[in-house]
Structure formats: structure tokens, C-alpha cells
Design a protein around this motif. Structure first.
Motif, short mmCIF file in Angstrom:
data_model
loop_
_atom_site.label_atom_id
_atom_site.label_comp_id
_atom_site.label_asym_id
_atom_site.label_seq_id
_atom_site.Cartn_x
_atom_site.Cartn_y
_atom_site.Cartn_z
N PRO A 49 0.83 -1.10 0.01
CA PRO A 49 0.00 0.10 -0.02
C PRO A 49 0.91 1.23 -0.04
O PRO A 49 1.97 1.22 0.58
CB PRO A 49 -0.67 -0.13 1.40
CG PRO A 49 0.12 -0.85 2.05
CD PRO A 49 0.97 -1.80 1.24
N GLY A 50 0.26 2.41 -0.61
CA GLY A 50 1.03 3.71 -0.45
C GLY A 50 0.91 4.24 -1.73
O GLY A 50 0.23 3.80 -2.65
N PRO A 51 1.76 5.42 -1.82
CA PRO A 51 1.65 6.26 -3.24
C PRO A 51 2.07 5.37 -4.27
O PRO A 51 3.16 4.66 -4.34
CB PRO A 51 2.48 7.35 -3.01
CG PRO A 51 3.04 7.25 -1.39
CD PRO A 51 2.59 5.92 -0.92
N THR A 52 1.10 5.59 -5.18
CA THR A 52 1.28 4.57 -6.38
C THR A 52 2.73 4.91 -7.19
O THR A 52 3.29 3.85 -7.68
CB THR A 52 0.19 4.99 -7.53
OG1 THR A 52 -1.07 4.67 -6.80
CG2 THR A 52 0.07 4.11 -8.75
N LEU A 53 3.08 6.21 -7.53
CA LEU A 53 4.42 6.36 -7.92
C LEU A 53 5.50 5.58 -7.15
O LEU A 53 6.36 5.22 -8.05
CB LEU A 53 4.62 7.85 -8.18
CG LEU A 53 5.75 8.18 -8.95
CD1 LEU A 53 5.76 7.73 -10.31
CD2 LEU A 53 5.80 9.75 -8.93
N GLN A 54 5.48 5.79 -5.80
CA GLN A 54 6.42 5.30 -5.22
C GLN A 54 6.62 3.68 -5.38
O GLN A 54 7.74 3.10 -5.40
CB GLN A 54 6.23 5.65 -3.97
CG GLN A 54 7.67 5.23 -2.90
CD GLN A 54 7.52 5.49 -1.31
OE1 GLN A 54 6.07 5.92 -1.07
NE2 GLN A 54 8.36 5.63 -0.72
N ILE A 55 5.41 3.05 -5.44
CA ILE A 55 5.44 1.79 -5.61
C ILE A 55 6.12 1.28 -7.06
O ILE A 55 6.54 0.46 -7.13
CB ILE A 55 3.75 1.11 -5.33
CG1 ILE A 55 3.59 1.41 -3.87
CG2 ILE A 55 4.04 -0.42 -5.45
CD1 ILE A 55 4.59 1.01 -2.71
N GLN A 56 5.64 2.01 -7.98
CA GLN A 56 5.95 1.39 -9.41
C GLN A 56 7.37 2.03 -9.48
O GLN A 56 8.07 1.06 -10.11
CB GLN A 56 5.08 2.60 -10.40
CG GLN A 56 3.69 2.30 -10.61
CD GLN A 56 2.96 3.49 -11.27
OE1 GLN A 56 3.33 4.42 -11.69
NE2 GLN A 56 1.68 2.91 -11.99
#
Length: 85
Positions: A49-56
């Protein structure tokens, strides 16, 4: 900091070819194990879970690491042509 790694010949004149092939095969097997582990970690990172950009970005960096490992195996096995047995 430099990304250059200076390499020196490792084979000693008294080292038999079979020992070299065994060492090379062991390294290839370890690299393949690392590739599998990086793939597993990429899946875990993508599910965080978390900010999409960071995960991507995290997943992409892991995929890049996996690609680098695959290239190392490809180089070590001479494009898949070298088989130790």
C-alpha cells in the motif's frame, strides 16, 4: 564514486578445466536463484500500500535489477550456449 570494476584473470595454470566449469556453473545457479528472488520481491513490492508512483518506481528498480542479473547469466553462459555437462 566510479562504477568501473577492474577484473583480473582468475584461472591459474594448475587449475583444471573441470574445476573452472564447476565454479562457473555454481555461479550461474546462484545468479538464477537471485533472479527468482528478485521476481518474488517485485511482486511483494507491487502489492504494497502507499503512493502509486513510489510503488511503481520501487517495482521498476527491482525489475531493472532482475534484468541486470539475467544479462550476467547470459554473459556467463555465452548466450546460453555454454552448458557445463
Amino acid at each position: 564514486m566510479s562504477n568501473v570494476i577492474f577484473l583480473a584473470p582468475r584461472q591459474k595454470p594448475e587449475q583444471p578445466a573441470a574445476a573452472e566449469a564447476e565454479e562457473r556453473a555454481a555461479l550461474a545457479a546462484e545468479l538464477i536463484g537471485l533472479i527468482e528472488r528478485v521476481r518474488e520481491l517485485t511482486e511483494k513490492a507491487a502489492a504494497l500500500p502507499g503512493p502509486t508512483l513510489q510503488i511503481q518506481q520501487t517495482a521498476q528498480h527491482l525489475l531493472d535489477a532482475g534484468t541486470a542479473l539475467e544479462r550476467a547469466v547470459d554473459s556467463l553462459t555465452e548466450g546460453g550456449e555454454w552448458v557445463p555437462f
